[in-house]
Write a protein that holds these residues in place. Structure first.
Motif, PDB file in Angstrom:
ATOM      1  N   TYR A  90      -0.616   7.128 -27.866  1.00 14.32           N
ATOM      2  CA  TYR A  90      -0.314   8.158 -28.832  1.00 14.32           C
ATOM      3  C   TYR A  90       0.858   8.753 -28.591  1.00 14.32           C
ATOM      4  O   TYR A  90       1.324   9.075 -27.297  1.00 14.32           O
ATOM      5  CB  TYR A  90      -1.461   9.348 -28.640  1.00 14.32           C
ATOM      6  CG  TYR A  90      -3.120   8.850 -28.809  1.00 14.32           C
ATOM      7  CD1 TYR A  90      -3.491   8.807 -30.150  1.00 14.32           C
ATOM      8  CD2 TYR A  90      -3.683   8.547 -27.882  1.00 14.32           C
ATOM      9  CE1 TYR A  90      -4.770   8.309 -30.248  1.00 14.32           C
ATOM     10  CE2 TYR A  90      -5.070   8.198 -27.777  1.00 14.32           C
ATOM     11  CZ  TYR A  90      -5.485   8.097 -29.173  1.00 14.32           C
ATOM     12  OH  TYR A  90      -6.710   7.685 -29.152  1.00 14.32           O
ATOM     13  N   ASN A 149       0.753  10.932 -33.406  1.00 12.46           N
ATOM     14  CA  ASN A 149       0.982   9.697 -34.425  1.00 12.46           C
ATOM     15  C   ASN A 149       1.174  10.383 -35.756  1.00 12.46           C
ATOM     16  O   ASN A 149       0.702   9.799 -36.480  1.00 12.46           O
ATOM     17  CB  ASN A 149      -0.041   8.766 -34.265  1.00 12.46           C
ATOM     18  CG  ASN A 149       0.019   8.008 -33.047  1.00 12.46           C
ATOM     19  OD1 ASN A 149       0.794   8.102 -32.152  1.00 12.46           O
ATOM     20  ND2 ASN A 149      -1.155   7.526 -32.521  1.00 12.46           N
ATOM     21  N   ASP A 173     -12.386  11.782 -29.487  1.00 17.93           N
ATOM     22  CA  ASP A 173     -12.019  11.876 -30.718  1.00 17.93           C
ATOM     23  C   ASP A 173     -11.323  13.327 -31.153  1.00 17.93           C
ATOM     24  O   ASP A 173     -12.049  14.274 -30.546  1.00 17.93           O
ATOM     25  CB  ASP A 173     -13.331  11.702 -31.957  1.00 17.93           C
ATOM     26  CG  ASP A 173     -13.491  10.287 -31.729  1.00 17.93           C
ATOM     27  OD1 ASP A 173     -12.772   9.583 -31.639  1.00 17.93           O
ATOM     28  OD2 ASP A 173     -14.729  10.182 -32.238  1.00 17.93           O
ATOM     29  N   SER A 182      -9.105  11.931 -38.520  1.00 19.94           N
ATOM     30  CA  SER A 182      -9.007  11.471 -37.221  1.00 19.94           C
ATOM     31  C   SER A 182      -7.574  11.104 -37.064  1.00 19.94           C
ATOM     32  O   SER A 182      -6.590  11.022 -37.918  1.00 19.94           O
ATOM     33  CB  SER A 182     -10.145  10.292 -37.116  1.00 19.94           C
ATOM     34  OG  SER A 182      -9.480   9.042 -37.873  1.00 19.94           O
ATOM     35  N   CYS A 184      -5.517   7.987 -35.725  1.00 26.42           N
ATOM     36  CA  CYS A 184      -5.379   6.423 -35.285  1.00 26.42           C
ATOM     37  C   CYS A 184      -4.420   6.186 -34.310  1.00 26.42           C
ATOM     38  O   CYS A 184      -3.593   7.035 -33.557  1.00 26.42           O
ATOM     39  CB  CYS A 184      -4.925   5.606 -36.563  1.00 26.42           C
ATOM     40  SG  CYS A 184      -3.191   5.940 -37.243  1.00 26.42           S
ATOM     41  N   SER A 185      -4.146   4.916 -33.565  1.00 34.62           N
ATOM     42  CA  SER A 185      -3.260   4.632 -32.388  1.00 34.62           C
ATOM     43  C   SER A 185      -1.848   4.445 -33.069  1.00 34.62           C
ATOM     44  O   SER A 185      -1.534   4.167 -34.281  1.00 34.62           O
ATOM     45  CB  SER A 185      -3.829   3.091 -31.976  1.00 34.62           C
ATOM     46  OG  SER A 185      -3.486   2.109 -32.669  1.00 34.62           O
ATOM     47  N   GLN A 188      -1.474   1.251 -35.122  1.00 35.65           N
ATOM     48  CA  GLN A 188      -2.140   1.297 -36.354  1.00 35.65           C
ATOM     49  C   GLN A 188      -1.276   2.277 -37.348  1.00 35.65           C
ATOM     50  O   GLN A 188      -1.198   1.786 -38.412  1.00 35.65           O
ATOM     51  CB  GLN A 188      -3.655   1.941 -36.390  1.00 35.65           C
ATOM     52  CG  GLN A 188      -4.475   1.233 -35.313  1.00 35.65           C
ATOM     53  CD  GLN A 188      -5.835   1.684 -35.358  1.00 35.65           C
ATOM     54  OE1 GLN A 188      -5.772   2.831 -34.951  1.00 35.65           O
ATOM     55  NE2 GLN A 188      -6.917   1.302 -35.432  1.00 35.65           N
ATOM     56  N   ASP A 198      -4.237   2.126 -45.007  1.00 40.98           N
ATOM     57  CA  ASP A 198      -5.733   2.097 -44.035  1.00 40.98           C
ATOM     58  C   ASP A 198      -6.812   2.925 -44.573  1.00 40.98           C
ATOM     59  O   ASP A 198      -8.006   2.938 -44.251  1.00 40.98           O
ATOM     60  CB  ASP A 198      -5.496   2.512 -42.544  1.00 40.98           C
ATOM     61  CG  ASP A 198      -5.241   4.110 -42.688  1.00 40.98           C
ATOM     62  OD1 ASP A 198      -5.008   4.762 -43.744  1.00 40.98           O
ATOM     63  OD2 ASP A 198      -5.393   4.863 -41.520  1.00 40.98           O
ATOM     64  N   ARG A 200      -7.140   6.009 -45.760  1.00 43.27           N
ATOM     65  CA  ARG A 200      -7.536   7.211 -45.296  1.00 43.27           C
ATOM     66  C   ARG A 200      -6.485   8.377 -45.819  1.00 43.27           C
ATOM     67  O   ARG A 200      -6.553   9.717 -45.495  1.00 43.27           O
ATOM     68  CB  ARG A 200      -7.430   7.533 -43.879  1.00 43.27           C
ATOM     69  CG  ARG A 200      -8.054   6.391 -43.057  1.00 43.27           C
ATOM     70  CD  ARG A 200      -8.158   6.816 -41.699  1.00 43.27           C
ATOM     71  NE  ARG A 200      -6.912   6.879 -40.844  1.00 43.27           N
ATOM     72  CZ  ARG A 200      -6.432   7.757 -40.062  1.00 43.27           C
ATOM     73  NH1 ARG A 200      -7.166   8.461 -39.217  1.00 43.27           N
ATOM     74  NH2 ARG A 200      -5.030   7.691 -39.592  1.00 43.27           N
TER      75      ARG A 200
END
Length: 279
Positions: A90, A149, A173, A182, A184-185, A188, A198, A200
């Protein structure tokens, strides 16, 4: 345009990784008239594999685009979103630009730095968090802002920011204030920036109340934007009817109406290379 498989193996990537990268890079290049224009998203692509722009990633981009590794490196070292050393899972970015700084951004960064034991662009020993000072993210109405991120965490304090960092390190989370539901990494996120959605994009809250406050006041008071002026200065001119807000190019008052000021303005073709047609 595709990479030479033999040349691609020089990167150190295995055959499966080369095949996947080549397929994605080919899709990226197909978006542009000049394949070289795909370098920026392609750097995000290799970053999504390695977690940073590695030597192998640079060589891959150079080979598939037909340019030198030095040219790729010049771009990769210019933009701060490209990392030249392994990044954490992150990236926790604290805005310390003017308004966020005034509202407490500097205090948040200092507290996080002490709490995590790292400075700017440094990563915690467990590889979970890379801490950054970041420039304005156009979220001044929610200052001070922390991003994980590139997801927004608004109206932060030193206490909420350190609690957020602890949750990330524990693998809990976390839910951004706005945007996706949420986080992501980093890898990602890099793939998303390479242009591979993705799914989202429509999650979570978009514009919040502070952003829409001016619109709400305007509606309450019946305010509307003024009509665009006509090119001739009259209220009912043809330009206004056509939706033009400035004089058409080439007409009096337009940006194209300029008298020659230097010899180069009148010596047509002077800046052309030998063999090029003067225009």
């Amino acid at each position: 345009m595709t990479a030479d498989p033999q040349a691609a193996t020089k990167t150190g990537y295995d055959a499966e990784t080369v095949a996947a990268l080549t397929a994605d890079a080919t899709a990226i290049m197909a978006r542009y008239p000049d394949p070289r224009s795909g370098l920026l998203p392609m750097l995000h692509l290799v970053q999504s594999v390695d977690g940073y722009v590695s030597r192998d990633g640079i060589l891959f981009c150079a080979e598939i685009l037909g340019i030198t590794a030095a040219e790729v490196s010049a771009v990769a070292t210019f933009y701060t979103q490209y990392k030249r050393h392994p990044n954490g899972k992150y990236t926790v970015g604290v805005c310390t630009n003017t308004l966020c700084a005034v509202m407490g951004g500097d205090a948040i960064f200092d507290e996080l730095s002490d709490h995590l034991g790292v400075g700017h662009d440094e990563t915690t020993d467990d590889g979970a968090i890379t801490l950054e000072r970041i420039e304005c993210n156009a979220a001044c109405d929610y200052a001070p802002v922390v991003m994980v991120n590139w997801e927004f965490f608004d109206n932060q304090t030193p206490e909420t920011a350190t609690a957020l960092a602890d949750q990330l390190r524990l693998g809990d989370d976390v839910v951004p204030t706005r945007g996706a539901a949420s986080v992501c990494s980093f890898k990602q996120m890099s793939r998303i920036l390479a242009g591979f959605p993705d799914g989202r994009a429509d999650e979570g809250v978009g514009a919040g109340e502070p952003t829409l406050a001016g619109l709400a006041i305007a509606r309450e008071r019946g305010w509307t934007a003024p009509d665009a002026p006509a090119a001739d200065g009259g209220p009912d001119g043809a330009a206004a009817a056509a939706g033009q807000t400035s004089p058409p190019v080439g007409t009096p008052g337009s940006s194209a109406e300029r008298k020659p000021a230097t010899s180069s303005d009148t010596e047509v073709g002077k800046d052309k290379k030998p063999g090029e047609d003067a225009k």
